[in-house]
Each structure stands twice: as structure tokens, then as C-alpha cells.
Design an enzyme around this catalytic site. Sequence first.
Site, PDB file in Angstrom:
ATOM      1  CE  LYS A  42       5.352  15.693 -13.386  1.00  0.00           C
ATOM      2  NZ  LYS A  42       6.550  15.775 -12.496  1.00  0.00           N
ATOM      3  CG  ASP A  99      -1.464   7.796  -9.673  1.00  0.00           C
ATOM      4  OD1 ASP A  99      -1.341   8.038  -9.089  1.00  0.00           O
ATOM      5  OD2 ASP A  99       0.127   7.276 -10.196  1.00  0.00           O
ATOM      6  CG  ASP A 102       1.610   2.615  -2.680  1.00  0.00           C
ATOM      7  OD1 ASP A 102       0.852   1.116  -1.752  1.00  0.00           O
ATOM      8  OD2 ASP A 102       3.008   3.064  -3.015  1.00  0.00           O
ATOM      9  CE  LYS A 130       1.966  -0.279  -5.243  1.00  0.00           C
ATOM     10  NZ  LYS A 130       2.811   0.602  -4.754  1.00  0.00           N
ATOM     11  CB  VAL A 152       2.861  -1.111 -11.144  1.00  0.00           C
ATOM     12  CG1 VAL A 152       2.528  -2.810 -10.663  1.00  0.00           C
ATOM     13  CG2 VAL A 152       1.638  -0.591 -10.316  1.00  0.00           C
ATOM     14  NE  ARG A 164       5.283  10.861 -15.062  1.00  0.00           N
ATOM     15  CZ  ARG A 164       4.515  10.874 -13.816  1.00  0.00           C
ATOM     16  NH1 ARG A 164       3.993   9.950 -13.412  1.00  0.00           N
ATOM     17  NH2 ARG A 164       5.351  11.390 -12.866  1.00  0.00           N
TER      18      ARG A 164
HETATM   19  P1  IMP Z   1       0.250   7.117  -1.446  1.00  0.00           P
HETATM   20  O1  IMP Z   1       0.045   8.466  -0.925  1.00  0.00           O
HETATM   21  O2  IMP Z   1       1.117   6.229  -0.902  1.00  0.00           O
HETATM   22  O3  IMP Z   1      -1.115   6.471  -1.917  1.00  0.00           O
HETATM   23  O4  IMP Z   1       0.492   6.980  -2.629  1.00  0.00           O
HETATM   24  C1  IMP Z   1      -0.467   7.696  -3.779  1.00  0.00           C
HETATM   25  C2  IMP Z   1       0.862   7.869  -5.081  1.00  0.00           C
HETATM   26  O5  IMP Z   1       2.085   7.373  -4.388  1.00  0.00           O
HETATM   27  C3  IMP Z   1       0.433   7.864  -6.061  1.00  0.00           C
HETATM   28  O6  IMP Z   1      -0.506   8.844  -6.679  1.00  0.00           O
HETATM   29  C4  IMP Z   1       1.990   7.252  -7.310  1.00  0.00           C
HETATM   30  O7  IMP Z   1       2.211   8.576  -7.840  1.00  0.00           O
HETATM   31  C5  IMP Z   1       2.722   6.961  -6.056  1.00  0.00           C
HETATM   32  N1  IMP Z   1       2.413   5.049  -6.209  1.00  0.00           N
HETATM   33  C6  IMP Z   1       2.575   4.633  -5.607  1.00  0.00           C
HETATM   34  N2  IMP Z   1       2.688   3.115  -5.606  1.00  0.00           N
HETATM   35  C7  IMP Z   1       3.281   3.772  -7.310  1.00  0.00           C
HETATM   36  C8  IMP Z   1       3.648   2.274  -7.813  1.00  0.00           C
HETATM   37  O8  IMP Z   1       3.736   0.706  -7.658  1.00  0.00           O
HETATM   38  N3  IMP Z   1       4.208   2.538  -9.261  1.00  0.00           N
HETATM   39  C9  IMP Z   1       4.358   4.137  -9.267  1.00  0.00           C
HETATM   40  N4  IMP Z   1       4.156   5.387  -8.580  1.00  0.00           N
HETATM   41  C10 IMP Z   1       3.440   4.615  -6.738  1.00  0.00           C
HETATM   42 MG    MG Z   2       4.498   9.325  -8.884  1.00  0.00          MG
END
Ligand code: IMP
Ligand code: MG
Length: 177
Positions: A42, A99, A102, A130, A152, A164
Amino acid sequence: MEADVERVLIAEDVIEKRLDAMAREIRHDFPGEVIVVIVLLKGAFVFAADLLRRLPRMLEIECLNVASYHGGTESSGEVDFLDRKLPEVRGRRVLVLDDILDTGRTLAAVVERLAGEGAAEVRTGVLLAKDRVRAVEVEADYVGFEIGDEFVIGYGLDYQGRYRNLPYIGTLRREAM
Ligand code: IMP
Ligand code: MG
């Protein structure tokens, strides 16, 4: 809700100016063609709504439900595709919007999946990236803002499903976690 915000990291007007520039970049990279845009739900819905209204291209907007966080502040390390059917992307140029980048697992898994479905090209755009070591090697083609390695909320990003709808990006007070 606002009382749970520790500090505003990126104000609403700053986000809006940056989206103008991102939209110009994307418009330039996709001259005159129909773009299949895939919005990751979302988290990306606010970012996508504001960015795509700045993009005067013929768009076919699709959404993909993926989950990696399962509500907390730590990535689970697994990416779940929650839809029964993926959008039809064979032979198409695709722009995936998320969004935040990470660990990179979500974006990497989605790009791999769409490439496997025969997409001609998969480009990626994120509002936030990040500054951290990624768990998998992936970077986005379009990045709104680089931020430090902290949790965040706002502008689509949640903590346990909440916040959100904050119109800016902020950090969450420890007492609210
Ligand atoms: P990744 O797969 O670790 O790159 O994470 C991506 C998903 O983790 C994003 O689409 C977010 O939904 C969630 N996410 C990662 N960091 C944050 C944060 O600081 N705040 C809120 N959601 C996050
Ligand atoms: Mg999330």
C-alpha cells in the site's frame, strides 16, 4: 496522530517540488509512449497519485500488493506477492513505483518477477532511498530523496498500518512505537 511525530523530515512543499522534477525526468525517458505503471501497495499510493498526475503520458496504471514488513519496523526478509494475477507486461516498458528502498528485497523481487513475465524493460522509481547497505543489489532509476537509516512515516509510509495520511515525511516518537 500529529502528536506522535518526533520531527518533520521532509515537508509537503519540498516533496511537491521534487515530484515536479521527477516527473520531468520520467517524461524525458519515456518520450511519447504508453507506459505501464505498477504501483506497489500500500505504501506507494500517495506518492504515485501525486507523481502520476504530473506525468502527461498515456499511462496504464496497475497495482501490485506486496508485503515485506508485516507491520513492524524491521524487514521480514521475505517478499510476499498477495495478488492472484500479475498485470500483463509481456513486451511492455514498465515503471514500478514504491515508497521507499530499504533492504532492496521488495524492489528486487518485483523487478525479477516482471522480467520473468517478459517485460521489455523495467524501470523503478521510489520516493525515498535509505542510505544503508542493501540486502540485495538493487538501486532505483528515479529517487525522490536519499534519507538516513531511520524509520519514517507519512505520505504513504506506515507504522502498523497507521500514519499513511500524514502529508509529509516524519519520524515517529519512541513512545508511539
Ligand atoms: P525493502 O524490501 O526492505 O526495501 O523494504 C521496502 C518496504 O518496507 C517499503 O515498501 C515499506 O513498505 C517498508 N519500509 C521500509 N522502510 C520503512 C520505513 O522507514 N517506514 C515505513 N515503511 C518502511
Ligand atoms: Mg509498509
